[in-house]
Design a protein around this motif. Structure first.
Motif, short mmCIF file in Angstrom:
data_model
loop_
_atom_site.label_atom_id
_atom_site.label_comp_id
_atom_site.label_asym_id
_atom_site.label_seq_id
_atom_site.Cartn_x
_atom_site.Cartn_y
_atom_site.Cartn_z
N ASN A 13 0.91 -1.17 -0.05
CA ASN A 13 -0.09 -0.18 -0.10
C ASN A 13 0.87 1.34 -0.05
O ASN A 13 0.36 2.28 -0.49
N LEU A 14 2.13 1.08 0.66
CA LEU A 14 2.90 2.35 0.77
C LEU A 14 4.01 2.52 -0.37
O LEU A 14 4.63 3.34 -0.51
N MET A 15 4.05 1.46 -1.41
CA MET A 15 4.84 1.78 -2.44
C MET A 15 4.72 2.74 -3.45
O MET A 15 3.46 2.84 -3.65
N PRO A 16 5.66 3.39 -4.16
CA PRO A 16 5.42 4.36 -4.89
C PRO A 16 4.48 4.18 -6.23
O PRO A 16 3.81 4.97 -6.53
N CYS A 17 4.59 3.07 -6.61
CA CYS A 17 3.68 2.50 -7.70
C CYS A 17 2.09 2.70 -7.42
O CYS A 17 1.25 2.42 -8.26
N LEU B 139 -1.29 -12.46 0.40
CA LEU B 139 -0.97 -11.21 -0.10
C LEU B 139 -2.14 -10.41 -0.15
O LEU B 139 -2.09 -9.08 -0.15
N GLY B 140 -3.26 -10.84 -0.88
CA GLY B 140 -4.45 -10.08 -0.89
C GLY B 140 -5.01 -9.23 0.47
O GLY B 140 -5.52 -8.50 0.38
N VAL B 141 -4.95 -10.20 1.44
CA VAL B 141 -5.39 -9.91 2.60
C VAL B 141 -4.61 -8.60 3.15
O VAL B 141 -5.09 -7.65 3.78
N GLY B 142 -3.35 -8.71 2.99
CA GLY B 142 -2.36 -7.85 3.33
C GLY B 142 -2.79 -6.51 2.65
O GLY B 142 -2.79 -5.57 3.33
N LEU B 143 -2.73 -6.51 1.22
CA LEU B 143 -3.29 -5.32 0.82
C LEU B 143 -4.79 -4.62 1.10
O LEU B 143 -4.91 -3.62 1.11
N ALA B 144 -5.52 -5.58 1.45
CA ALA B 144 -6.87 -5.06 1.75
C ALA B 144 -7.07 -4.84 3.30
O ALA B 144 -8.08 -4.28 3.81
N LEU B 145 -5.89 -5.09 4.09
CA LEU B 145 -6.04 -4.64 5.62
C LEU B 145 -6.61 -3.40 5.83
O LEU B 145 -7.38 -3.08 6.68
N PRO B 146 -6.16 -2.12 5.17
CA PRO B 146 -6.59 -0.94 5.36
C PRO B 146 -8.08 -0.85 5.08
O PRO B 146 -8.84 -0.33 5.91
N TYR B 147 -8.44 -1.42 4.20
CA TYR B 147 -10.15 -1.45 3.95
C TYR B 147 -10.80 -2.26 5.07
O TYR B 147 -11.95 -1.95 5.50
N LEU B 148 -10.16 -3.43 5.31
CA LEU B 148 -10.80 -4.19 6.33
C LEU B 148 -10.82 -3.42 7.74
O LEU B 148 -11.86 -3.79 8.40
N LEU B 149 -9.64 -2.83 8.10
CA LEU B 149 -9.72 -2.01 9.35
C LEU B 149 -10.87 -0.88 9.29
O LEU B 149 -11.56 -0.80 10.56
N VAL B 150 -11.06 -0.21 8.40
CA VAL B 150 -12.34 0.89 8.39
C VAL B 150 -13.56 0.07 8.31
O VAL B 150 -14.47 0.42 9.06
N ALA B 151 -13.50 -1.12 7.83
CA ALA B 151 -14.88 -2.22 7.78
C ALA B 151 -15.21 -2.41 9.17
O ALA B 151 -16.33 -2.45 9.68
N VAL B 152 -14.27 -2.94 10.12
CA VAL B 152 -14.37 -3.29 11.28
C VAL B 152 -14.62 -2.13 12.16
O VAL B 152 -15.46 -2.10 13.25
N ALA B 153 -13.80 -1.01 12.01
CA ALA B 153 -14.15 0.19 12.77
C ALA B 153 -14.48 1.41 11.81
O ALA B 153 -13.77 2.39 11.55
N PRO B 154 -15.76 1.32 11.52
CA PRO B 154 -16.14 2.44 10.49
C PRO B 154 -16.15 3.56 11.03
O PRO B 154 -16.64 4.91 10.34
N GLY B 155 -16.36 4.10 12.31
CA GLY B 155 -16.39 5.09 12.98
C GLY B 155 -14.94 6.11 12.49
O GLY B 155 -14.79 7.37 12.67
N LEU B 156 -13.63 5.52 11.96
CA LEU B 156 -12.64 6.18 11.57
C LEU B 156 -13.08 6.94 10.29
O LEU B 156 -12.47 8.18 10.35
#
Length: 719
Positions: free
Chosen positions: A319-323, A472-489
């Motif tokens: 998620n943090l890579m330049p590309c 790998l897919g779960v890792g890339l999707a972790l930010p989305y999953l984090l907001v899904a778990v805590a939508p208050g963010l």
């Protein structure tokens, strides 16, 4: 004893040739060159015909033979000499009316000496040569410089200069045709009497020490079956163990393998298998595959959990890579549009994006499994080597940009609007598409820990590939999953307002810049003119969409029709053109970098040189970042410019089997990739994907044997 039997057979054939020569010596000599005589061997060029047939048509060939008559005990080499030697080669420079000449290789003999296995010919042999003419039916003048090596207890390289002229005329068979035909029938794959078939070829044992198991069948009982294995550089194949069954009709052949470097993997590599039995032979290509991945060749459960952990972390860091920065712009807009909405809507939209990521990684895994099953090269980000993919992504990025900049609000076609409107109430499909897009744009980059996990997956079977790509897919999707778990963010962001218009336009410009970058990569593959035409079509598409409301007032279908035509043209134009070149771009003569030459690395290191290898591509943004921030800095550039350092660059912008194989030898399937060789590190020191000045300098010093600093783990975390 095989030599004695072959000698008797060739003696009988020689009697027939002599009989023909006695009938018409003048015409016979016209169909053969003079002998080039050395103390141990004689060499000459033969023709199966006394003339070039006047009625020859395009595609017809002239049948020649390169004859070697060796003294007892001396040998020449087969096309794949084995552990030592080199095969005969012909330089046709100076010939007239010659388009090309191709040597065919009769069944060779195996020579075993002091643990070395070599393949070649003794006594007398004729190598059939098929020659294509530039002008069929016209005279042929041949000048052949033949370089060859003969060996007994010592080896001697020789060059034979031969000449042969064949006039045009009615087809006339020469006496030497018997000799050429005799050896042509011994070329594997030729001769209906061979009666051989290959029933199976699989690997057994472990990934580190595989054993090649081949089963061959014969229509008549085998007498002395053998198996000659040709594989990729860096692998060795021992003398086979043969067991006969079914009355001698079935041969079970077992070959132990070895590898030059510990990280090399034979599984998935292309092999050429030649089964021989006396003068009979059968040649067949095969991809090295394990019949089943045994526990010994697998991995311990705890180690597999460690690989999965690396894959999860590598996907997160991606998620943090330049590309992936263009994708972050879409994420930012998507998050901003969630401000003030109900938690259930936020949760649903982010779960949809995560599902898009996971679905895309499963598609990538399926493609990898299918490519491996077909014996094709597999790599991380290789879709960026395909013009159709690049033109499609440029089109998608342009449509996203035009939508964000307000050029069109009505979806054209419908799914495009849904994708671009990923944050709307009706945009679950759009959020899914955003996740899929995140995956596609992430694949040109290799992140820390990603190389280790992807390299392991692609060297294993389908189960491991699916398992690790899912992680790998779960890792890339972790930010989305984090907001899904805590939508208050998401609710911390301000509610949508006029500031969103400005943000949308800024993000639209970023996506337009991404489309321009994709077109620049496309230019390296199909040429600058084609890429500029595609860019012009996309610009025209923007103008049509911008003027859409005005056009619709006069002509209802004008905007959809014009936009669709421009989009299809931009998509189809580049993909319908041939690649500029294959195998990577050449390094310019003015460059300080040499083109990657894996064969020269060992020689340079043996001379005391340090070799720095950079595998890069135009579509790899991380590669460009490494170059700008590290390789082009004064300190690193000065060190690489030292007389004792050689810089080599492999360009993977276009498909290249050689570069794919080189990466795979290090268990890498993506770029950037950098490795340093030297007298103190002949096997190479692999560097992290994200370079640092300290890591590069430390690796150079360590490879040169002048420093003790460590370069750091190869994947930022172990490779």
């Amino acid at each position: 004893m095989p030599f004695k039997r072959a000698r008797l057979k060739h003696f009988a054939v020689g009697l027939l040739v002599l009989a023909g020569l006695s009938l018409d010596p003048q015409s016979a000599s016209a169909a053969a060159s003079d002998w080039a005589v050395e103390e141990q061997v004689k060499v000459r060029l033969l023709s199966a015909g006394q003339t070039v047939p006047q009625d020859a048509v395009a595609g017809d060939t002239v049948k020649l033979g390169l004859e070697f008559d060796l003294k007892p005990g001396w040998k020449i080499y087969w096309r794949s000499p084995g552990d030592a030697g080199f095969p005969p080669a012909i330089d046709w420079a100076g010939s007239r009316n010659l388009a090309a000449g191709e040597i065919a290789w009769p069944v060779p003999h195996r020579f075993s000496l002091f643990g070395l296995e070599t393949f070649g010919y003794g006594d007398q042999v004729v190598l059939p040569v098929d020659v294509r003419l530039e002008q069929p039916g016209e005279a042929l003048s041949l000048t052949a410089a033949v370089d060859y090596l003969i060996c007994e207890e010592i080896c001697i390289p020789y060059r034979a200069n031969l000449a042969l002229d064949l006039p045009a005329g009615p087809e006339s068979r020469a006496p030497q045709a018997f000799l050429i035909d005799s050896f042509s029938r011994q070329v594997p794959g030729r001769g209906a009497e061979r009666g051989l078939s290959l029933e199976s070829a699989v690997l057994t044992g472990s990934l580190e020490a595989p054993v090649l198991e081949v089963t061959a069948r014969s229509e008549t009982p085998f007498t002395a079956p053998d198996l000659l294995v040709e594989g990729p550089p860096g692998f060795g194949f021992a003398k086979p163990e043969v067991t006969l069954s079914d009355g001698g009709l079935l041969a079970n052949i077992s070959v132990e393998t070895s590898r030059l470097l510990d990280h090399q993997v034979l599984e998935g590599k292309q092999l050429t298998l030649t089964v021989t039995d006396g003068a009979r032979g059968l040649e067949q290509g095969s991809v090295a595959r394990f019949a089943a991945m045994p526990a010994a060749a697998g991995i311990e459960p705890l180690a597999l959990l460690g690989i999965l952990g690396l894959a999860l972390l590598g996907g997160l860091i991606l998620n943090l890579m330049p590309c992936v920065l263009p994708v972050l712009s879409i994420k930012l807009l998507s998050i901003a549009e969630q401000g003030g909405r109900e938690k259930r809507h936020i949760r649903a939209s982010f779960l949809a994006s995560a599902a898009g990521i996971l679905f895309s990684f499963l598609l990538l895994a399926s493609a990898a499994v299918a490519l491996k099953a077909g014996g094709m090269a597999v790599g991380w980000g290789i879709q960026f080597q395909q013009p159709l993919f690049l033109s499609a992504m440029a089109l998608v990025m342009a449509l996203f940009a035009y939508n964000l900049m307000g050029f069109f609000e009505v979806p054209l076609p419908s799914f495009v609007g849904n994708l671009a409107a990923g944050g709307s109430d009706k945009g679950l499909l759009g959020n899914f598409g955003t996740g899929a897009l995140a995956t596609l744009l992430a694949t040109p980059c290799s992140a820390p820990f990603l190389g280790t996990s992807v390299g392991f997956a692609l060297s294993r079977g389908a189960f491991e590939i699916y398992l690790i790509f899912t992680a790998l897919g779960v890792g890339l999707a972790l930010p989305y999953l984090l907001v899904a778990v805590a939508p208050g963010l998401a609710s911390w962001l301000p509610r949508p307002g006029r500031w969103m218009i400005t943000l949308r336009r800024i993000l639209g410009l970023l996506l337009a810049a991404t489309a321009v970058w994709l077109l620049s990569v496309l230019a390296a593959q199909v040429g600058m003119i084609a890429a500029l035409l595609a860019g012009g079509l996309l610009f025209g598409l923007g103008l049509v969409l911008w003027a859409g409301s005005t056009l619709r007032q006069k002509y209802r279908l004008a905007t959809p029709a014009a936009a669709s035509l421009l989009a299809l043209a931009a998509l189809a134009l580049p993909s319908g053109l041939p690649l500029e070149q294959s195998g990577g771009k050449a390094v310019s003569a003015e460059s300080v970098w040499r083109a990657l030459d894996t064969g020269a690395i060992g020689r340079l290191v043996g001379e005391g040189q340090v070799v720095f290898v950079d595998v890069t591509a135009d579509w790899c943004i991380t590669c460009q970042v490494n170059k700008k921030l590290v390789l082009d800095t004064a300190a690193v550039s000065d060190r690489l410019s030292d007389p004792g350092v050689v810089r080599m660059q492999g360009d993977w912008t276009l498909p290249s089997d050689a570069i794919s194989a080189y990466l795979a030898s290090f268990q890498r399937y993506g770029i950037p990739f950098n490795v340093v060789y030297g007298p103190a590190a002949p096997d190479g020191i692999a560097l992290p994907e994200l370079l640092t000045t300290d890591a590069v300098m430390a690796a150079i010093e360590k490879a040169a044997g002048t420093g003790i600093a460590e370069a750091g783990p190869a994947d930022g975390g172990g490779s």
